[in-house]
Design an enzyme around this catalytic site. Structure first.
Site, PDB file in Angstrom:
ATOM      1  N   TYR A 145     -20.629  -7.594  15.555  1.00  0.00           N
ATOM      2  CA  TYR A 145     -20.235  -6.394  14.816  1.00  0.00           C
ATOM      3  C   TYR A 145     -21.381  -5.832  13.983  1.00  0.00           C
ATOM      4  O   TYR A 145     -21.439  -4.638  13.712  1.00  0.00           O
ATOM      5  CB  TYR A 145     -19.048  -6.689  13.887  1.00  0.00           C
ATOM      6  CG  TYR A 145     -17.723  -6.862  14.592  1.00  0.00           C
ATOM      7  CD1 TYR A 145     -17.657  -7.037  15.968  1.00  0.00           C
ATOM      8  CD2 TYR A 145     -16.542  -6.854  13.887  1.00  0.00           C
ATOM      9  CE1 TYR A 145     -16.449  -7.196  16.613  1.00  0.00           C
ATOM     10  CE2 TYR A 145     -15.317  -7.019  14.515  1.00  0.00           C
ATOM     11  CZ  TYR A 145     -15.276  -7.189  15.885  1.00  0.00           C
ATOM     12  OH  TYR A 145     -14.088  -7.355  16.524  1.00  0.00           O
ATOM     13  N   LYS A 195     -17.525 -20.282  22.292  1.00  0.00           N
ATOM     14  CA  LYS A 195     -17.680 -20.117  23.744  1.00  0.00           C
ATOM     15  C   LYS A 195     -18.978 -20.800  24.143  1.00  0.00           C
ATOM     16  O   LYS A 195     -19.885 -20.205  24.739  1.00  0.00           O
ATOM     17  CB  LYS A 195     -17.687 -18.626  24.107  1.00  0.00           C
ATOM     18  CG  LYS A 195     -17.568 -18.329  25.603  1.00  0.00           C
ATOM     19  CD  LYS A 195     -16.268 -18.811  26.212  1.00  0.00           C
ATOM     20  CE  LYS A 195     -16.200 -18.399  27.690  1.00  0.00           C
ATOM     21  NZ  LYS A 195     -15.037 -19.024  28.372  1.00  0.00           N
ATOM     22  N   ASP A 227     -11.121 -18.844  25.055  1.00  0.00           N
ATOM     23  CA  ASP A 227     -10.102 -18.496  26.032  1.00  0.00           C
ATOM     24  C   ASP A 227      -8.990 -19.536  26.060  1.00  0.00           C
ATOM     25  O   ASP A 227      -7.803 -19.201  26.169  1.00  0.00           O
ATOM     26  CB  ASP A 227     -10.705 -18.294  27.423  1.00  0.00           C
ATOM     27  CG  ASP A 227     -11.728 -19.346  27.802  1.00  0.00           C
ATOM     28  OD1 ASP A 227     -12.148 -20.131  26.935  1.00  0.00           O
ATOM     29  OD2 ASP A 227     -12.131 -19.376  28.983  1.00  0.00           O
ATOM     30  N   ASP A 251     -11.349 -11.784  15.062  1.00  0.00           N
ATOM     31  CA  ASP A 251     -10.626 -10.515  15.059  1.00  0.00           C
ATOM     32  C   ASP A 251      -9.486 -10.562  16.077  1.00  0.00           C
ATOM     33  O   ASP A 251      -8.340 -10.189  15.787  1.00  0.00           O
ATOM     34  CB  ASP A 251     -11.609  -9.387  15.393  1.00  0.00           C
ATOM     35  CG  ASP A 251     -11.041  -8.001  15.136  1.00  0.00           C
ATOM     36  OD1 ASP A 251      -9.875  -7.891  14.707  1.00  0.00           O
ATOM     37  OD2 ASP A 251     -11.763  -7.023  15.366  1.00  0.00           O
ATOM     38  N   ASP A 255      -5.127 -11.521  15.259  1.00  0.00           N
ATOM     39  CA  ASP A 255      -4.066 -10.584  15.629  1.00  0.00           C
ATOM     40  C   ASP A 255      -3.053 -11.237  16.554  1.00  0.00           C
ATOM     41  O   ASP A 255      -1.845 -11.004  16.454  1.00  0.00           O
ATOM     42  CB  ASP A 255      -4.666  -9.348  16.304  1.00  0.00           C
ATOM     43  CG  ASP A 255      -5.171  -8.317  15.301  1.00  0.00           C
ATOM     44  OD1 ASP A 255      -5.220  -8.644  14.102  1.00  0.00           O
ATOM     45  OD2 ASP A 255      -5.512  -7.201  15.717  1.00  0.00           O
TER      46      ASP A 255
END
Length: 366
Positions: A145, A195, A227, A251, A255
């Site tokens: 970001y 990851k 994942d 992020d 959610d």
């Protein structure tokens, strides 16, 4: 934390439903101040789309000045289709990223707790979500970001976009220590999500996690690929207690975790700097499709006030009272449209806020 008798809260209502839900949360702050005898001054500022329209920038300098002299910040939401075609530096989200960086808000805490009376509101089976009580800790000021961004035309005439994902060892260690300390106060279990099978940044993340973990022998550290974590959050969410991860993964996963509880409109969050300073906001966005209709759920914002009272102001008793008031209203069967089984019986924003205030009025301070 040393308790004071006077605090200043910077309030940034923002865009969409932000002003509506923040208005109800400010009423809670005012009631808490009256009940405790503590002075809580409120200063308002603009951020996001409203700031672009009014000040020509998503994060005016005046807003930053207000936040920097405050003890904590309460934020509504930013964004909306009106500004979707703006260049990156004139998008509402740039204000959000900017304030996080400017205030050093590196640790985002997003709890997801399934309250018993809301089990049926989840899209998952009750037996899967009953008893869920987890928290996602997201690194907030590093990663893709905040890395360098480029758009250019390649030799073949095609357009190319680049986003740099970069993490410094110190940034990783800082967020991991927050997570280990949090896990130590809960069930002493921490899942670090990365990851590492693909990304070099994740391999560094895992290396630092192992090193820092040696300082917390009482906390069980495990690693999970992002994942796999996304799958496990849906398959068996009760296996998690504290999850820590980098900015983008956090992020997305936070959610997803929010929806375990039935509605993203129920979830509070805290973004913390070093020390007790923090910015508090509901997890949901600006919901421009329902803005101005008076039907938004204010409970996530009110619960964010509860987190603020506890983490930044040191008013633990008041925080408990706010949370108890919210759960009491829900236990009595009151619902806004996002969590109501019978939409015809759903309450509006102000009506729900009034019920919480009525419950909070019953609070007898020590």
């Amino acid at each position: 934390m040393e308790k004071k008798k006077q605090y200043t809260i910077a309030v940034l209502p923002g865009d969409g439903i932000g002003p509506e839900i923040v208005a109800e949360a400010v009423k809670v702050i005012e009631l808490v101040a009256r009940k405790t005898g503590v002075t809580i001054d409120v200063e308002y500022g603009r951020i996001g789309g409203i700031a672009i329209d009014t000040d020509g920038t998503p994060l005016p300098e005046q807003t930053l000045e207000i936040t920097k002299r405050a003890d904590a910040v309460l934020l509504g939401a930013v964004g909306g289709p009106k500004w979707d075609q703006n260049p990156g530096h004139l998008r509402p989200e740039a204000g959000l990223l900017g304030i996080r960086k400017a205030l050093g808000l590196f640790a985002n805490l997003r709890p997801a707790t399934m309250h018993e009376s809301l089990v049926d509101a989840s899209s998952l089976k009750p037996e899967a979500v009953a008893g869920v009580d987890l928290i996602v800790v997201r690194e907030l000021t590093g990663g893709i970001y905040f890395g360098e961004k480029k758009r250019y035309t390649a030799a073949d005439g095609g357009e190319v976009a680049e986003d740099l994902l970069i993490y410094h060892e110190a940034e990783i260690e800082r967020i991991l220590r927050v997570s280990f300390e949090l896990a130590r106060k809960r069930s002493k279990r921490l899942v670090s999500v990365d990851k590492a099978n693909v990304l070099e940044s994740s391999r560094l993340w895992r290396k630092v996690a192992e090193r820092v973990g040696a300082d917390y022998p009482d906390v069980e550290l495990s690693h999970m690929l992002v994942d796999s974590c996304a799958m496990q959050l849906v398959r068996a969410p009760k296996q998690f207690d504290v999850i820590v991860t980098e900015n983008m993964f956090g992020d997305i996963l936070s959610d997803q975790a929010a929806m375990l509880t039935g509605s993203i409109g129920m979830l509070a969050s805290a973004s913390l700097a070093e020390g007790s300073f923090g910015l508090y906001e509901p997890v949901h966005g600006s919901a421009p499709d329902i803005a101005g209709k008076g039907i938004a759920n204010p409970l996530a914002t009110i619960l964010s006030v509860g987190m603020m009272l506890r983490l930044s102001l040191g008013l633990d008793e008041a925080a408990d009272a706010v949370e108890k008031a919210v759960w009491s209203v829900l236990d009595a069967g009151h619902r806004t449209g996002d969590i109501a089984a019978d939409k015809s019986q759903a309450l509006g924003t102000v009506e729900m806020g009034k019920l919480v205030l009525a419950e909070l009025e019953k609070w007898e301070t020590a």
